[in-house]
Design a protein around this motif. Structure first.
Motif, PDB file in Angstrom:
ATOM      1  N   PHE A 195       5.224  -0.078   2.902  1.00  0.00           N
ATOM      2  CA  PHE A 195       4.064  -0.928   3.148  1.00  0.00           C
ATOM      3  C   PHE A 195       2.840  -0.113   3.576  1.00  0.00           C
ATOM      4  CE2 PHE A 195       7.194  -4.462   4.647  1.00  0.00           C
ATOM      5  CZ  PHE A 195       7.783  -4.456   3.394  1.00  0.00           C
ATOM      6  N   ARG A 196       3.078   1.167   3.934  1.00  0.00           N
ATOM      7  CA  ARG A 196       1.975   2.023   4.370  1.00  0.00           C
ATOM      8  C   ARG A 196       1.526   2.998   3.291  1.00  0.00           C
ATOM      9  NH1 ARG A 196       5.622   2.441   8.764  1.00  0.00           N
ATOM     10  NH2 ARG A 196       6.086   4.595   8.190  1.00  0.00           N
ATOM     11  N   ARG A 197       2.161   2.991   2.144  1.00  0.00           N
ATOM     12  CA  ARG A 197       1.829   3.930   1.083  1.00  0.00           C
ATOM     13  C   ARG A 197       0.715   3.361   0.213  1.00  0.00           C
ATOM     14  NH1 ARG A 197       6.144   6.928  -0.730  1.00  0.00           N
ATOM     15  NH2 ARG A 197       4.661   7.882  -2.157  1.00  0.00           N
ATOM     16  N   PRO A 198      -0.437   4.018   0.116  1.00  0.00           N
ATOM     17  CA  PRO A 198      -1.524   3.489  -0.735  1.00  0.00           C
ATOM     18  C   PRO A 198      -1.089   3.265  -2.177  1.00  0.00           C
ATOM     19  CG  PRO A 198      -2.357   5.219   0.694  1.00  0.00           C
ATOM     20  CD  PRO A 198      -0.867   5.218   0.861  1.00  0.00           C
ATOM     21  N   LEU A 201       0.928   0.090  -2.452  1.00  0.00           N
ATOM     22  CA  LEU A 201       0.113  -1.118  -2.307  1.00  0.00           C
ATOM     23  C   LEU A 201      -0.750  -1.369  -3.539  1.00  0.00           C
ATOM     24  CD1 LEU A 201      -0.928  -0.772   1.446  1.00  0.00           C
ATOM     25  CD2 LEU A 201       0.913  -2.157   0.464  1.00  0.00           C
ATOM     26  N   GLY A 204       1.462  -2.632  -6.124  1.00  0.00           N
ATOM     27  CA  GLY A 204       1.744  -4.017  -5.767  1.00  0.00           C
ATOM     28  C   GLY A 204       0.615  -4.953  -6.167  1.00  0.00           C
ATOM     29  N   LEU A 205      -0.627  -4.477  -6.025  1.00  0.00           N
ATOM     30  CA  LEU A 205      -1.777  -5.273  -6.470  1.00  0.00           C
ATOM     31  C   LEU A 205      -1.690  -5.528  -7.970  1.00  0.00           C
ATOM     32  CD1 LEU A 205      -4.563  -6.592  -6.106  1.00  0.00           C
ATOM     33  CD2 LEU A 205      -5.580  -4.303  -6.317  1.00  0.00           C
ATOM     34  N   LEU A 326       9.001  -5.840  -1.818  1.00  0.00           N
ATOM     35  CA  LEU A 326       7.547  -5.922  -1.710  1.00  0.00           C
ATOM     36  C   LEU A 326       6.936  -6.245  -3.067  1.00  0.00           C
ATOM     37  CD1 LEU A 326       4.900  -5.556  -0.141  1.00  0.00           C
ATOM     38  CD2 LEU A 326       5.031  -3.096  -0.654  1.00  0.00           C
ATOM     39  N   LEU A 330       4.867  -9.708  -3.972  1.00  0.00           N
ATOM     40  CA  LEU A 330       3.494  -9.720  -4.497  1.00  0.00           C
ATOM     41  C   LEU A 330       3.431 -10.397  -5.859  1.00  0.00           C
ATOM     42  CD1 LEU A 330       2.375  -6.195  -3.300  1.00  0.00           C
ATOM     43  CD2 LEU A 330       1.512  -8.399  -2.512  1.00  0.00           C
TER      44      LEU A 330
END
Length: 397
Positions: A195-198, A201, A204-205, A326, A330
Protein backbone atom coordinates in the motif's frame (compact mmCIF):
# COMPACT_ATOMS: atom_id res chain seq x y z
CA UNK A 1 -1.39 -27.21 -16.65
CA UNK A 2 -1.22 -28.31 -13.02
CA UNK A 3 -4.33 -30.45 -12.47
CA UNK A 4 -4.99 -28.84 -9.07
CA UNK A 5 -5.87 -25.58 -10.81
CA UNK A 6 -9.09 -27.22 -12.00
CA UNK A 7 -10.46 -27.22 -8.46
CA UNK A 8 -9.38 -23.62 -7.87
CA UNK A 9 -11.34 -22.78 -11.01
CA UNK A 10 -14.55 -24.14 -9.46
CA UNK A 11 -14.43 -21.50 -6.73
CA UNK A 12 -13.47 -18.75 -9.17
CA UNK A 13 -16.25 -19.87 -11.47
CA UNK A 14 -18.91 -19.40 -8.78
CA UNK A 15 -17.59 -15.98 -7.72
CA UNK A 16 -17.18 -14.83 -11.31
CA UNK A 17 -20.76 -15.74 -12.11
CA UNK A 18 -21.94 -13.75 -9.10
CA UNK A 19 -19.90 -10.68 -10.00
CA UNK A 20 -21.42 -10.25 -13.45
CA UNK A 21 -24.75 -12.09 -13.36
CA UNK A 22 -26.56 -8.79 -12.88
CA UNK A 23 -25.54 -7.83 -16.42
CA UNK A 24 -28.35 -10.05 -17.66
CA UNK A 25 -30.96 -9.79 -14.90
CA UNK A 26 -31.12 -6.10 -13.96
CA UNK A 27 -34.60 -5.83 -15.57
CA UNK A 28 -35.82 -8.92 -13.66
CA UNK A 29 -34.44 -7.58 -10.37
CA UNK A 30 -36.11 -4.21 -10.97
CA UNK A 31 -39.44 -5.91 -11.67
CA UNK A 32 -39.18 -8.25 -8.69
CA UNK A 33 -38.25 -5.48 -6.26
CA UNK A 34 -40.70 -3.01 -7.79
CA UNK A 35 -38.00 -0.44 -8.51
CA UNK A 36 -36.19 1.09 -11.50
CA UNK A 37 -33.38 -0.51 -13.49
CA UNK A 38 -31.01 2.24 -12.35
CA UNK A 39 -31.71 1.48 -8.67
CA UNK A 40 -31.48 -2.26 -9.26
CA UNK A 41 -28.15 -1.77 -11.01
CA UNK A 42 -26.82 -0.03 -7.90
CA UNK A 43 -26.84 -3.45 -6.23
CA UNK A 44 -23.51 -3.92 -7.97
CA UNK A 45 -22.32 -0.58 -6.57
CA UNK A 46 -23.09 -1.76 -3.03
CA UNK A 47 -21.30 -5.04 -3.73
CA UNK A 48 -18.31 -3.25 -5.22
CA UNK A 49 -17.96 -0.62 -2.47
CA UNK A 50 -18.08 -3.29 0.24
CA UNK A 51 -15.54 -5.39 -1.62
CA UNK A 52 -13.28 -2.37 -2.11
CA UNK A 53 -13.46 -1.36 1.55
CA UNK A 54 -12.70 -4.76 3.07
CA UNK A 55 -10.81 -6.58 0.31
CA UNK A 56 -7.29 -5.22 0.89
CA UNK A 57 -7.37 -6.11 4.58
CA UNK A 58 -8.74 -9.66 4.46
CA UNK A 59 -5.42 -11.35 3.55
CA UNK A 60 -3.82 -9.50 6.47
CA UNK A 61 -6.58 -10.34 8.97
CA UNK A 62 -6.71 -13.97 7.82
CA UNK A 63 -2.99 -14.53 7.30
CA UNK A 64 -2.84 -17.15 10.09
CA UNK A 65 -5.09 -19.47 8.07
CA UNK A 66 -4.26 -21.58 5.03
CA UNK A 67 -5.42 -20.39 1.63
CA UNK A 68 -7.74 -23.35 1.10
CA UNK A 69 -9.39 -22.70 4.50
CA UNK A 70 -10.00 -19.06 3.64
CA UNK A 71 -11.55 -19.99 0.31
CA UNK A 72 -13.81 -22.58 1.94
CA UNK A 73 -15.05 -20.11 4.54
CA UNK A 74 -15.62 -17.52 1.85
CA UNK A 75 -17.67 -19.94 -0.23
CA UNK A 76 -19.88 -20.85 2.76
CA UNK A 77 -20.65 -17.17 3.33
CA UNK A 78 -21.10 -16.73 -0.41
CA UNK A 79 -23.80 -19.41 -0.55
CA UNK A 80 -25.70 -17.95 2.40
CA UNK A 81 -25.61 -14.39 1.06
CA UNK A 82 -26.64 -15.46 -2.43
CA UNK A 83 -29.64 -17.37 -1.09
CA UNK A 84 -30.67 -14.20 0.75
CA UNK A 85 -30.36 -12.27 -2.54
CA UNK A 86 -32.75 -14.73 -4.13
CA UNK A 87 -35.27 -14.51 -1.30
CA UNK A 88 -35.18 -10.71 -0.98
CA UNK A 89 -38.54 -9.02 -1.35
CA UNK A 90 -37.45 -5.40 -0.98
CA UNK A 91 -34.54 -3.18 -1.97
CA UNK A 92 -33.10 -2.95 1.56
CA UNK A 93 -32.85 -6.71 2.05
CA UNK A 94 -31.40 -7.14 -1.41
CA UNK A 95 -28.69 -4.54 -0.76
CA UNK A 96 -27.85 -6.19 2.58
CA UNK A 97 -27.43 -9.52 0.83
CA UNK A 98 -25.03 -7.94 -1.64
CA UNK A 99 -22.90 -6.71 1.28
CA UNK A 100 -22.70 -10.27 2.65
CA UNK A 101 -21.79 -11.71 -0.74
CA UNK A 102 -19.18 -9.00 -1.26
CA UNK A 103 -17.38 -9.91 1.96
CA UNK A 104 -17.36 -13.55 0.88
CA UNK A 105 -16.23 -12.77 -2.65
CA UNK A 106 -13.41 -10.54 -1.42
CA UNK A 107 -11.84 -13.50 0.40
CA UNK A 108 -11.68 -15.87 -2.56
CA UNK A 109 -9.99 -14.50 -5.76
CA UNK A 110 -6.76 -13.21 -4.12
CA UNK A 111 -6.18 -16.60 -2.50
CA UNK A 112 -7.01 -18.38 -5.75
CA UNK A 113 -4.49 -16.21 -7.62
CA UNK A 114 -1.84 -16.80 -4.96
CA UNK A 115 -2.42 -20.58 -5.14
CA UNK A 116 -2.14 -20.46 -8.93
CA UNK A 117 1.19 -18.63 -8.67
CA UNK A 118 2.48 -20.98 -5.95
CA UNK A 119 1.84 -24.17 -7.90
CA UNK A 120 2.94 -22.87 -11.30
CA UNK A 121 6.48 -23.32 -12.71
CA UNK A 122 8.61 -20.16 -12.82
CA UNK A 123 7.94 -18.11 -15.93
CA UNK A 124 4.41 -19.46 -16.37
CA UNK A 125 2.57 -17.17 -13.99
CA UNK A 126 0.85 -15.44 -16.90
CA UNK A 127 -0.65 -18.69 -18.14
CA UNK A 128 -1.87 -19.61 -14.66
CA UNK A 129 -3.58 -16.26 -14.08
CA UNK A 130 -4.87 -16.30 -17.63
CA UNK A 131 -6.46 -19.65 -16.84
CA UNK A 132 -8.14 -18.20 -13.74
CA UNK A 133 -9.44 -15.32 -15.81
CA UNK A 134 -10.70 -17.86 -18.32
CA UNK A 135 -12.58 -19.53 -15.46
CA UNK A 136 -14.35 -16.27 -14.66
CA UNK A 137 -15.18 -15.80 -18.32
CA UNK A 138 -16.40 -19.37 -18.63
CA UNK A 139 -18.85 -18.46 -15.89
CA UNK A 140 -20.07 -15.64 -18.11
CA UNK A 141 -20.31 -17.95 -21.11
CA UNK A 142 -22.37 -20.55 -19.23
CA UNK A 143 -23.53 -19.48 -15.79
CA UNK A 144 -24.52 -15.91 -16.57
CA UNK A 145 -26.65 -16.68 -19.65
CA UNK A 146 -28.34 -19.56 -17.81
CA UNK A 147 -28.92 -17.26 -14.87
CA UNK A 148 -30.28 -14.61 -17.24
CA UNK A 149 -32.75 -17.09 -18.73
CA UNK A 150 -33.80 -18.17 -15.25
CA UNK A 151 -34.27 -14.51 -14.45
CA UNK A 152 -36.67 -14.23 -17.38
CA UNK A 153 -38.54 -17.43 -16.53
CA UNK A 154 -38.44 -17.54 -12.71
CA UNK A 155 -37.52 -14.00 -11.72
CA UNK A 156 -34.42 -12.93 -9.85
CA UNK A 157 -35.04 -15.58 -7.14
CA UNK A 158 -34.44 -18.47 -9.53
CA UNK A 159 -31.29 -16.84 -10.91
CA UNK A 160 -29.70 -16.32 -7.50
CA UNK A 161 -30.69 -19.73 -6.16
CA UNK A 162 -29.01 -21.23 -9.23
CA UNK A 163 -25.94 -19.17 -8.37
CA UNK A 164 -25.96 -20.50 -4.79
CA UNK A 165 -25.86 -24.04 -6.18
CA UNK A 166 -22.69 -23.14 -8.11
CA UNK A 167 -21.11 -22.03 -4.85
CA UNK A 168 -21.91 -25.40 -3.29
CA UNK A 169 -20.23 -27.19 -6.22
CA UNK A 170 -17.18 -24.96 -5.80
CA UNK A 171 -17.08 -25.74 -2.07
CA UNK A 172 -17.13 -29.48 -2.71
CA UNK A 173 -14.32 -29.09 -5.25
CA UNK A 174 -12.08 -27.43 -2.64
CA UNK A 175 -11.86 -30.66 -0.66
CA UNK A 176 -9.83 -32.15 -3.52
CA UNK A 177 -7.18 -29.42 -3.39
CA UNK A 178 -4.12 -30.51 -1.39
CA UNK A 179 -3.00 -28.05 1.33
CA UNK A 180 -0.71 -25.33 0.03
CA UNK A 181 1.92 -23.42 2.05
CA UNK A 182 0.62 -20.64 4.24
CA UNK A 183 1.63 -17.07 3.34
CA UNK A 184 5.10 -15.98 4.43
CA UNK A 185 5.02 -14.77 8.03
CA UNK A 186 5.33 -11.03 8.16
CA UNK A 187 4.74 -8.12 10.49
CA UNK A 188 1.74 -5.85 10.02
CA UNK A 189 4.04 -3.21 8.52
CA UNK A 190 5.37 -5.75 6.01
CA UNK A 191 1.85 -6.86 5.16
CA UNK A 192 0.89 -3.26 4.40
CA UNK A 193 4.05 -2.71 2.33
CA UNK A 194 2.25 -2.89 -1.05
CA UNK A 195 0.00 0.00 0.00
CA UNK A 196 3.07 2.25 0.32
CA UNK A 197 4.64 1.45 -3.05
CA UNK A 198 4.03 4.19 -5.66
CA UNK A 199 4.25 1.68 -8.52
CA UNK A 200 1.67 -0.56 -6.84
CA UNK A 201 -0.72 2.33 -6.28
CA UNK A 202 -0.35 3.59 -9.85
CA UNK A 203 -0.98 0.11 -11.23
CA UNK A 204 -3.95 -0.08 -8.88
CA UNK A 205 -5.26 3.15 -10.39
CA UNK A 206 -5.08 1.47 -13.79
CA UNK A 207 -7.14 -1.43 -12.39
CA UNK A 208 -9.72 1.06 -11.12
CA UNK A 209 -9.98 2.77 -14.49
CA UNK A 210 -10.18 -0.57 -16.28
CA UNK A 211 -13.07 -1.68 -14.09
CA UNK A 212 -14.79 1.71 -14.40
CA UNK A 213 -15.04 1.16 -18.12
CA UNK A 214 -15.88 -2.55 -17.91
CA UNK A 215 -18.64 -2.35 -15.32
CA UNK A 216 -20.17 0.69 -17.00
CA UNK A 217 -20.96 -1.54 -19.96
CA UNK A 218 -21.59 -4.93 -18.35
CA UNK A 219 -23.95 -3.71 -15.63
CA UNK A 220 -26.26 -2.04 -18.14
CA UNK A 221 -25.54 -4.49 -20.94
CA UNK A 222 -29.22 -5.29 -21.49
CA UNK A 223 -30.72 -1.75 -21.66
CA UNK A 224 -27.75 -0.50 -23.69
CA UNK A 225 -28.00 -3.09 -26.47
CA UNK A 226 -31.79 -3.00 -26.47
CA UNK A 227 -31.66 0.73 -27.19
CA UNK A 228 -28.78 0.77 -29.68
CA UNK A 229 -29.38 -2.51 -31.55
CA UNK A 230 -33.08 -3.00 -30.89
CA UNK A 231 -32.56 -6.60 -29.77
CA UNK A 232 -34.93 -8.67 -27.62
CA UNK A 233 -34.57 -10.09 -24.10
CA UNK A 234 -33.71 -13.54 -25.48
CA UNK A 235 -30.77 -12.11 -27.46
CA UNK A 236 -29.01 -10.82 -24.33
CA UNK A 237 -27.97 -14.27 -23.01
CA UNK A 238 -26.73 -15.18 -26.51
CA UNK A 239 -24.50 -12.11 -26.62
CA UNK A 240 -23.26 -12.86 -23.10
CA UNK A 241 -22.30 -16.35 -24.23
CA UNK A 242 -20.31 -14.80 -27.07
CA UNK A 243 -18.71 -12.34 -24.65
CA UNK A 244 -17.70 -15.14 -22.31
CA UNK A 245 -16.36 -17.52 -24.95
CA UNK A 246 -14.33 -14.75 -26.61
CA UNK A 247 -12.95 -13.86 -23.20
CA UNK A 248 -11.91 -17.44 -22.48
CA UNK A 249 -9.93 -17.48 -25.73
CA UNK A 250 -8.40 -14.08 -24.96
CA UNK A 251 -7.40 -15.03 -21.42
CA UNK A 252 -5.81 -18.32 -22.47
CA UNK A 253 -3.95 -16.84 -25.44
CA UNK A 254 -3.12 -13.67 -23.54
CA UNK A 255 -1.34 -15.68 -20.86
CA UNK A 256 1.19 -16.85 -23.45
CA UNK A 257 1.67 -13.27 -24.64
CA UNK A 258 2.29 -12.14 -21.07
CA UNK A 259 4.89 -14.82 -20.43
CA UNK A 260 6.67 -13.94 -23.67
CA UNK A 261 6.51 -10.13 -23.80
CA UNK A 262 5.75 -9.10 -20.21
CA UNK A 263 2.60 -7.76 -18.59
CA UNK A 264 3.00 -4.07 -19.32
CA UNK A 265 3.23 -4.25 -23.14
CA UNK A 266 0.21 -6.56 -23.28
CA UNK A 267 -1.80 -4.40 -20.88
CA UNK A 268 -1.01 -1.22 -22.83
CA UNK A 269 -2.11 -2.81 -26.09
CA UNK A 270 -5.26 -4.06 -24.39
CA UNK A 271 -6.11 -0.61 -23.03
CA UNK A 272 -5.76 0.89 -26.49
CA UNK A 273 -8.10 -1.74 -27.92
CA UNK A 274 -10.64 -1.12 -25.15
CA UNK A 275 -10.56 2.60 -25.89
CA UNK A 276 -11.30 1.97 -29.56
CA UNK A 277 -14.05 -0.62 -29.10
CA UNK A 278 -16.05 0.79 -26.16
CA UNK A 279 -17.74 3.67 -28.03
CA UNK A 280 -18.85 1.24 -30.74
CA UNK A 281 -21.59 -0.07 -28.44
CA UNK A 282 -23.50 3.14 -29.09
CA UNK A 283 -23.57 2.61 -32.87
CA UNK A 284 -24.24 -1.14 -32.96
CA UNK A 285 -27.43 -0.97 -35.02
CA UNK A 286 -28.21 -4.68 -35.37
CA UNK A 287 -27.65 -8.00 -33.66
CA UNK A 288 -24.79 -8.90 -36.00
CA UNK A 289 -22.95 -5.62 -35.46
CA UNK A 290 -23.57 -5.85 -31.72
CA UNK A 291 -22.10 -9.37 -31.71
CA UNK A 292 -18.95 -8.18 -33.49
CA UNK A 293 -18.52 -5.31 -31.04
CA UNK A 294 -19.11 -7.58 -28.03
CA UNK A 295 -16.51 -10.12 -29.21
CA UNK A 296 -13.89 -7.46 -30.02
CA UNK A 297 -14.46 -5.69 -26.70
CA UNK A 298 -14.24 -8.98 -24.80
CA UNK A 299 -10.94 -9.88 -26.46
CA UNK A 300 -9.49 -6.50 -25.46
CA UNK A 301 -10.82 -6.63 -21.90
CA UNK A 302 -9.67 -10.12 -21.13
CA UNK A 303 -6.13 -9.80 -22.37
CA UNK A 304 -5.65 -6.62 -20.33
CA UNK A 305 -6.81 -7.85 -16.92
CA UNK A 306 -4.44 -10.81 -16.35
CA UNK A 307 -1.53 -8.81 -17.78
CA UNK A 308 -1.97 -6.07 -15.18
CA UNK A 309 -2.61 -8.64 -12.44
CA UNK A 310 0.63 -10.49 -13.18
CA UNK A 311 2.64 -7.28 -12.81
CA UNK A 312 0.85 -6.47 -9.54
CA UNK A 313 1.83 -9.86 -8.10
CA UNK A 314 5.44 -9.36 -9.16
CA UNK A 315 5.62 -6.10 -7.26
CA UNK A 316 5.14 -7.91 -3.93
CA UNK A 317 6.42 -11.51 -4.26
CA UNK A 318 6.70 -12.28 -0.48
CA UNK A 319 2.90 -12.39 -0.17
CA UNK A 320 1.27 -11.93 -3.53
CA UNK A 321 -2.22 -12.37 -2.07
CA UNK A 322 -1.97 -8.98 -0.36
CA UNK A 323 -1.10 -7.26 -3.62
CA UNK A 324 -3.83 -9.19 -5.44
CA UNK A 325 -6.34 -8.18 -2.76
CA UNK A 326 -5.46 -4.51 -3.23
CA UNK A 327 -5.74 -4.95 -6.98
CA UNK A 328 -9.12 -6.67 -6.67
CA UNK A 329 -10.40 -4.04 -4.24
CA UNK A 330 -9.51 -1.25 -6.64
CA UNK A 331 -11.21 -3.17 -9.44
CA UNK A 332 -14.36 -3.22 -7.32
CA UNK A 333 -13.97 0.46 -6.48
CA UNK A 334 -13.73 1.22 -10.18
CA UNK A 335 -16.77 -0.96 -10.77
CA UNK A 336 -18.72 0.96 -8.15
CA UNK A 337 -17.78 4.29 -9.68
CA UNK A 338 -18.52 3.12 -13.20
CA UNK A 339 -21.89 1.67 -12.22
CA UNK A 340 -22.94 4.79 -10.32
CA UNK A 341 -21.84 7.13 -13.12
CA UNK A 342 -23.55 5.01 -15.75
CA UNK A 343 -26.75 4.83 -13.70
CA UNK A 344 -26.80 8.63 -13.70
CA UNK A 345 -26.08 8.75 -17.43
CA UNK A 346 -28.86 6.22 -18.09
CA UNK A 347 -31.38 8.29 -16.14
CA UNK A 348 -30.32 11.69 -17.50
CA UNK A 349 -29.26 11.03 -21.11
CA UNK A 350 -30.18 7.48 -22.06
CA UNK A 351 -28.25 4.25 -22.55
CA UNK A 352 -26.48 5.32 -25.75
CA UNK A 353 -24.39 7.84 -23.81
CA UNK A 354 -22.96 5.21 -21.45
CA UNK A 355 -20.20 3.92 -23.81
CA UNK A 356 -18.63 7.29 -24.74
CA UNK A 357 -18.54 8.32 -21.09
CA UNK A 358 -17.05 4.95 -20.12
CA UNK A 359 -14.39 5.29 -22.81
CA UNK A 360 -12.98 8.33 -21.01
CA UNK A 361 -11.84 6.02 -18.20
CA UNK A 362 -10.03 3.73 -20.63
CA UNK A 363 -8.30 6.69 -22.29
CA UNK A 364 -6.95 7.83 -18.92
CA UNK A 365 -5.98 4.24 -18.08
CA UNK A 366 -4.01 3.94 -21.32
CA UNK A 367 -2.04 7.08 -20.51
CA UNK A 368 -1.38 6.12 -16.88
CA UNK A 369 -0.14 2.58 -17.53
CA UNK A 370 1.98 3.77 -20.48
CA UNK A 371 3.69 6.39 -18.31
CA UNK A 372 4.24 3.85 -15.52
CA UNK A 373 5.79 1.29 -17.86
CA UNK A 374 8.00 3.94 -19.48
CA UNK A 375 9.33 5.20 -16.14
CA UNK A 376 10.02 1.74 -14.78
CA UNK A 377 11.80 0.77 -17.99
CA UNK A 378 13.87 3.97 -17.90
CA UNK A 379 14.87 3.34 -14.29
CA UNK A 380 15.84 -0.23 -15.15
CA UNK A 381 18.05 0.81 -18.05
CA UNK A 382 19.57 3.54 -15.88
CA UNK A 383 20.20 1.18 -12.98
CA UNK A 384 17.76 3.01 -10.71
CA UNK A 385 15.06 0.38 -10.21
CA UNK A 386 14.47 -0.32 -6.53
CA UNK A 387 14.62 -3.84 -5.12
CA UNK A 388 11.43 -5.80 -5.70
CA UNK A 389 10.15 -3.46 -8.40
CA UNK A 390 10.17 -5.54 -11.62
CA UNK A 391 9.66 -3.98 -15.01
CA UNK A 392 7.72 -5.21 -18.01
CA UNK A 393 9.16 -8.48 -19.21
CA UNK A 394 11.75 -8.62 -16.40
CA UNK A 395 11.70 -11.18 -13.60
CA UNK A 396 10.92 -10.17 -10.05
CA UNK A 397 13.86 -9.32 -7.84
Amino acid sequence: MNWRLVFVLFAVYAVGTNALIMAGIVPAIATGLNTTEAIAGLGLTVFALTYAAIGPFLPIMLSRFGRRTIMAGGLLLFVGGTVLSGLAQDVGTFMLSRVIVAVAAAAIPPQAAAIAIAISPPGREGRALGLLTAGILLSIATGVPIGSLLGLWLGYSGAFLFLASLGIVGLIGLFFIPPTPKPVKATVAEQFAPFRRPAVLVLGLCALLFAWCQYSITTFFAPLLKESAGISDIDIPILLVMYGLAGVVAAAFGGRLIDRFGGYPVAIGGFVAITVTTPLFSVASSFVIAAIVVVAWSLAQNVTFPAAQVEMGRLHPPNAATAFALFAALVQAGGAIGTAVSAGVLEALGARWIPPVAAIASVVGTVVISVLAHRLRRRATGGETSVGEPVAGLPAS
